[in-house]
Scaffold this motif. Structure first.
Motif, PDB file in Angstrom:
ATOM      1  N   UNK A 239     -44.711  10.331   2.149  1.00 26.86           N
ATOM      2  CA  UNK A 239     -45.967   9.688   2.497  1.00 26.86           C
ATOM      3  C   UNK A 239     -46.351   8.756   1.360  1.00 26.86           C
ATOM      4  N   UNK A 240     -46.978   7.643   1.684  1.00 28.18           N
ATOM      5  CA  UNK A 240     -47.457   6.709   0.668  1.00 28.18           C
ATOM      6  C   UNK A 240     -48.885   6.320   1.045  1.00 28.18           C
ATOM      7  N   UNK A 241     -49.791   6.420   0.087  1.00 26.32           N
ATOM      8  CA  UNK A 241     -51.169   5.999   0.306  1.00 26.32           C
ATOM      9  C   UNK A 241     -51.321   4.549  -0.138  1.00 26.32           C
ATOM     10  N   UNK A 242     -51.797   3.723   0.769  1.00 22.50           N
ATOM     11  CA  UNK A 242     -52.055   2.316   0.466  1.00 22.50           C
ATOM     12  C   UNK A 242     -53.496   2.035   0.853  1.00 22.50           C
ATOM     13  N   UNK A 243     -54.284   1.700  -0.141  1.00 20.57           N
ATOM     14  CA  UNK A 243     -55.705   1.416   0.067  1.00 20.57           C
ATOM     15  C   UNK A 243     -56.420   2.583   0.746  1.00 20.57           C
ATOM     16  N   UNK A 244     -56.051   3.803   0.326  1.00 18.67           N
ATOM     17  CA  UNK A 244     -56.717   4.986   0.841  1.00 18.67           C
ATOM     18  C   UNK A 244     -56.238   5.434   2.204  1.00 18.67           C
ATOM     19  N   UNK A 245     -55.238   4.757   2.740  1.00 12.40           N
ATOM     20  CA  UNK A 245     -54.714   5.144   4.055  1.00 12.40           C
ATOM     21  C   UNK A 245     -53.293   5.683   3.888  1.00 12.40           C
ATOM     22  N   UNK A 246     -53.029   6.875   4.412  1.00 13.27           N
ATOM     23  CA  UNK A 246     -51.681   7.435   4.287  1.00 13.27           C
ATOM     24  C   UNK A 246     -50.737   6.841   5.339  1.00 13.27           C
ATOM     25  N   UNK A 247     -49.535   6.536   4.914  1.00 14.21           N
ATOM     26  CA  UNK A 247     -48.476   6.042   5.802  1.00 14.21           C
ATOM     27  C   UNK A 247     -47.251   6.910   5.600  1.00 14.21           C
ATOM     28  N   UNK A 248     -46.629   7.338   6.706  1.00 14.46           N
ATOM     29  CA  UNK A 248     -45.314   7.959   6.556  1.00 14.46           C
ATOM     30  C   UNK A 248     -44.362   6.834   6.166  1.00 14.46           C
ATOM     31  N   UNK A 249     -43.222   7.194   5.649  1.00 13.95           N
ATOM     32  CA  UNK A 249     -42.235   6.183   5.271  1.00 13.95           C
ATOM     33  C   UNK A 249     -41.836   5.351   6.489  1.00 13.95           C
ATOM     34  N   UNK A 250     -41.683   6.006   7.646  1.00 10.24           N
ATOM     35  CA  UNK A 250     -41.318   5.281   8.867  1.00 10.24           C
ATOM     36  C   UNK A 250     -42.428   4.330   9.311  1.00 10.24           C
TER      37      UNK A 250
END
Length: 183
Positions: free
Chosen positions: A130-141
Protein backbone atom coordinates in the motif's frame (compact mmCIF):
# COMPACT_ATOMS: atom_id res chain seq x y z
CA UNK A 1 36.90 27.97 -46.10
CA UNK A 2 33.19 28.37 -45.43
CA UNK A 3 30.50 25.75 -45.79
CA UNK A 4 27.59 28.17 -45.90
CA UNK A 5 25.07 26.92 -48.43
CA UNK A 6 22.68 29.83 -48.21
CA UNK A 7 19.83 27.54 -47.26
CA UNK A 8 17.65 28.16 -44.25
CA UNK A 9 18.06 25.57 -41.51
CA UNK A 10 15.11 23.33 -40.66
CA UNK A 11 13.45 24.89 -37.61
CA UNK A 12 10.50 22.54 -37.25
CA UNK A 13 10.23 21.05 -33.79
CA UNK A 14 9.27 17.48 -33.09
CA UNK A 15 5.62 16.75 -32.33
CA UNK A 16 4.88 17.03 -28.62
CA UNK A 17 2.18 17.94 -26.10
CA UNK A 18 1.80 21.45 -27.55
CA UNK A 19 0.19 19.99 -30.68
CA UNK A 20 -2.77 18.76 -28.61
CA UNK A 21 -3.05 21.75 -26.28
CA UNK A 22 -6.23 23.81 -26.18
CA UNK A 23 -4.26 27.02 -26.70
CA UNK A 24 -2.87 25.79 -30.03
CA UNK A 25 -6.30 25.34 -31.59
CA UNK A 26 -7.76 27.67 -34.21
CA UNK A 27 -9.56 30.70 -32.88
CA UNK A 28 -7.58 30.96 -29.65
CA UNK A 29 -5.81 34.32 -29.30
CA UNK A 30 -2.23 33.59 -28.16
CA UNK A 31 -1.89 37.10 -26.72
CA UNK A 32 -4.20 36.28 -23.80
CA UNK A 33 -1.53 33.90 -22.48
CA UNK A 34 0.90 36.81 -22.15
CA UNK A 35 -1.44 39.22 -20.39
CA UNK A 36 -0.41 41.02 -17.23
CA UNK A 37 -2.08 40.11 -13.96
CA UNK A 38 -3.88 43.46 -14.13
CA UNK A 39 -5.67 42.42 -17.34
CA UNK A 40 -8.44 40.44 -15.63
CA UNK A 41 -10.47 39.84 -18.80
CA UNK A 42 -7.50 38.28 -20.62
CA UNK A 43 -6.62 36.19 -17.57
CA UNK A 44 -10.19 34.87 -17.37
CA UNK A 45 -10.08 34.01 -21.08
CA UNK A 46 -6.72 32.24 -20.77
CA UNK A 47 -7.87 30.31 -17.71
CA UNK A 48 -11.08 29.26 -19.47
CA UNK A 49 -9.01 27.80 -22.32
CA UNK A 50 -6.61 26.09 -19.89
CA UNK A 51 -9.44 24.64 -17.76
CA UNK A 52 -10.48 22.24 -20.50
CA UNK A 53 -7.02 21.50 -21.83
CA UNK A 54 -5.94 17.83 -22.01
CA UNK A 55 -2.25 18.76 -21.70
CA UNK A 56 -2.27 20.79 -18.47
CA UNK A 57 0.17 18.48 -16.67
CA UNK A 58 2.69 18.57 -19.53
CA UNK A 59 2.24 22.33 -19.95
CA UNK A 60 2.86 23.10 -16.29
CA UNK A 61 5.74 20.65 -16.04
CA UNK A 62 7.30 22.28 -19.10
CA UNK A 63 6.81 25.75 -17.64
CA UNK A 64 8.74 24.73 -14.53
CA UNK A 65 11.47 22.91 -16.46
CA UNK A 66 11.92 25.81 -18.90
CA UNK A 67 11.79 28.42 -16.12
CA UNK A 68 9.04 30.25 -18.01
CA UNK A 69 8.58 33.59 -16.26
CA UNK A 70 6.24 35.21 -18.76
CA UNK A 71 3.22 33.31 -19.94
CA UNK A 72 0.05 31.86 -18.45
CA UNK A 73 0.64 28.12 -18.31
CA UNK A 74 -2.00 25.60 -17.21
CA UNK A 75 -4.07 28.58 -16.08
CA UNK A 76 -1.41 29.91 -13.71
CA UNK A 77 0.51 33.15 -13.82
CA UNK A 78 4.29 33.13 -13.37
CA UNK A 79 3.85 34.53 -9.85
CA UNK A 80 1.40 31.77 -8.91
CA UNK A 81 3.71 29.09 -10.32
CA UNK A 82 6.64 30.49 -8.36
CA UNK A 83 4.67 30.41 -5.08
CA UNK A 84 3.48 26.84 -5.67
CA UNK A 85 7.00 25.65 -6.54
CA UNK A 86 8.39 27.26 -3.40
CA UNK A 87 5.71 25.57 -1.24
CA UNK A 88 6.64 22.25 -2.87
CA UNK A 89 10.30 22.75 -1.88
CA UNK A 90 11.18 23.24 -5.57
CA UNK A 91 10.02 19.69 -6.38
CA UNK A 92 8.41 20.04 -9.81
CA UNK A 93 6.37 16.84 -9.59
CA UNK A 94 4.84 17.87 -6.26
CA UNK A 95 4.27 21.43 -7.49
CA UNK A 96 2.35 20.18 -10.54
CA UNK A 97 0.24 17.83 -8.40
CA UNK A 98 -0.46 20.63 -5.91
CA UNK A 99 -1.32 23.19 -8.57
CA UNK A 100 -3.69 20.94 -10.48
CA UNK A 101 -5.08 19.09 -7.47
CA UNK A 102 -4.41 15.78 -9.19
CA UNK A 103 -2.25 13.08 -7.57
CA UNK A 104 -1.87 11.21 -10.89
CA UNK A 105 1.44 12.93 -11.62
CA UNK A 106 2.76 11.73 -8.24
CA UNK A 107 1.45 8.21 -8.88
CA UNK A 108 3.21 8.11 -12.26
CA UNK A 109 6.42 9.22 -10.62
CA UNK A 110 6.11 6.51 -7.95
CA UNK A 111 5.29 3.90 -10.59
CA UNK A 112 8.43 4.60 -12.60
CA UNK A 113 10.63 4.90 -9.50
CA UNK A 114 9.52 1.60 -7.99
CA UNK A 115 9.12 -0.71 -10.99
CA UNK A 116 11.51 -2.60 -13.19
CA UNK A 117 11.02 -4.18 -16.59
CA UNK A 118 11.20 -7.99 -16.61
CA UNK A 119 10.55 -9.21 -20.14
CA UNK A 120 6.95 -8.34 -21.03
CA UNK A 121 6.22 -7.72 -17.35
CA UNK A 122 6.86 -4.70 -15.13
CA UNK A 123 7.53 -5.68 -11.51
CA UNK A 124 6.92 -3.57 -8.40
CA UNK A 125 10.26 -3.42 -6.54
CA UNK A 126 9.21 -1.63 -3.36
CA UNK A 127 8.45 -3.67 -0.21
CA UNK A 128 5.12 -1.89 0.39
CA UNK A 129 1.78 -3.29 -0.76
CA UNK A 130 0.00 0.00 0.00
CA UNK A 131 1.20 3.55 -0.66
CA UNK A 132 -0.33 6.68 0.84
CA UNK A 133 -0.39 9.65 -1.53
CA UNK A 134 -1.82 12.88 -0.19
CA UNK A 135 -3.52 11.00 2.64
CA UNK A 136 -5.20 8.51 0.33
CA UNK A 137 -4.15 4.85 0.41
CA UNK A 138 -3.56 3.07 -2.91
CA UNK A 139 -2.82 -0.60 -3.40
CA UNK A 140 0.12 -1.16 -5.70
CA UNK A 141 -2.30 -2.33 -8.42
CA UNK A 142 -4.48 0.79 -8.00
CA UNK A 143 -1.40 3.01 -8.12
CA UNK A 144 -0.19 1.30 -11.30
CA UNK A 145 -3.63 1.53 -12.95
CA UNK A 146 -3.89 5.29 -12.23
CA UNK A 147 -0.29 5.88 -13.35
CA UNK A 148 -0.79 4.00 -16.62
CA UNK A 149 -4.32 5.10 -17.52
CA UNK A 150 -4.52 8.51 -15.85
CA UNK A 151 -7.89 7.80 -14.25
CA UNK A 152 -9.30 5.77 -11.38
CA UNK A 153 -10.17 2.12 -12.01
CA UNK A 154 -13.70 0.78 -11.78
CA UNK A 155 -13.79 -1.48 -8.73
CA UNK A 156 -10.88 -3.71 -7.80
CA UNK A 157 -7.70 -3.98 -9.85
CA UNK A 158 -6.30 -7.50 -10.07
CA UNK A 159 -3.20 -8.99 -11.62
CA UNK A 160 -4.02 -11.31 -14.52
CA UNK A 161 -0.63 -12.99 -14.87
CA UNK A 162 1.33 -15.36 -12.66
CA UNK A 163 4.36 -13.08 -12.17
CA UNK A 164 4.53 -11.95 -8.54
CA UNK A 165 4.14 -8.17 -8.12
CA UNK A 166 3.66 -7.58 -11.84
CA UNK A 167 2.04 -4.21 -12.55
CA UNK A 168 2.36 -4.10 -16.34
CA UNK A 169 -0.60 -2.61 -18.19
CA UNK A 170 -1.34 -5.87 -20.04
CA UNK A 171 -1.36 -7.75 -16.72
CA UNK A 172 -3.83 -5.57 -14.79
CA UNK A 173 -7.61 -5.55 -15.03
CA UNK A 174 -10.32 -3.57 -13.27
CA UNK A 175 -13.99 -4.65 -13.06
CA UNK A 176 -14.82 -3.16 -16.48
CA UNK A 177 -11.85 -4.79 -18.19
CA UNK A 178 -12.69 -8.18 -16.68
CA UNK A 179 -16.36 -7.90 -17.80
CA UNK A 180 -15.25 -7.01 -21.34
CA UNK A 181 -12.87 -9.96 -21.42
CA UNK A 182 -15.64 -12.41 -20.49
CA UNK A 183 -18.23 -10.92 -22.86
Amino acid sequence: MTHHTGSIPDTHRATDWRDNSACSQRGVDPDVFHATEADHAALREARAVCAGCPTRVACLTSAYQEHDEWGIRAGLTPRQRKIILKKADRNITRAVADALGDPTVLLKNLYWQHTQQAGRHRVWTDHRDWVNVRGKPFTVNQLAWRAIHGFAPEGHVVRTCEVDKCVADACLADDVTRKQATA
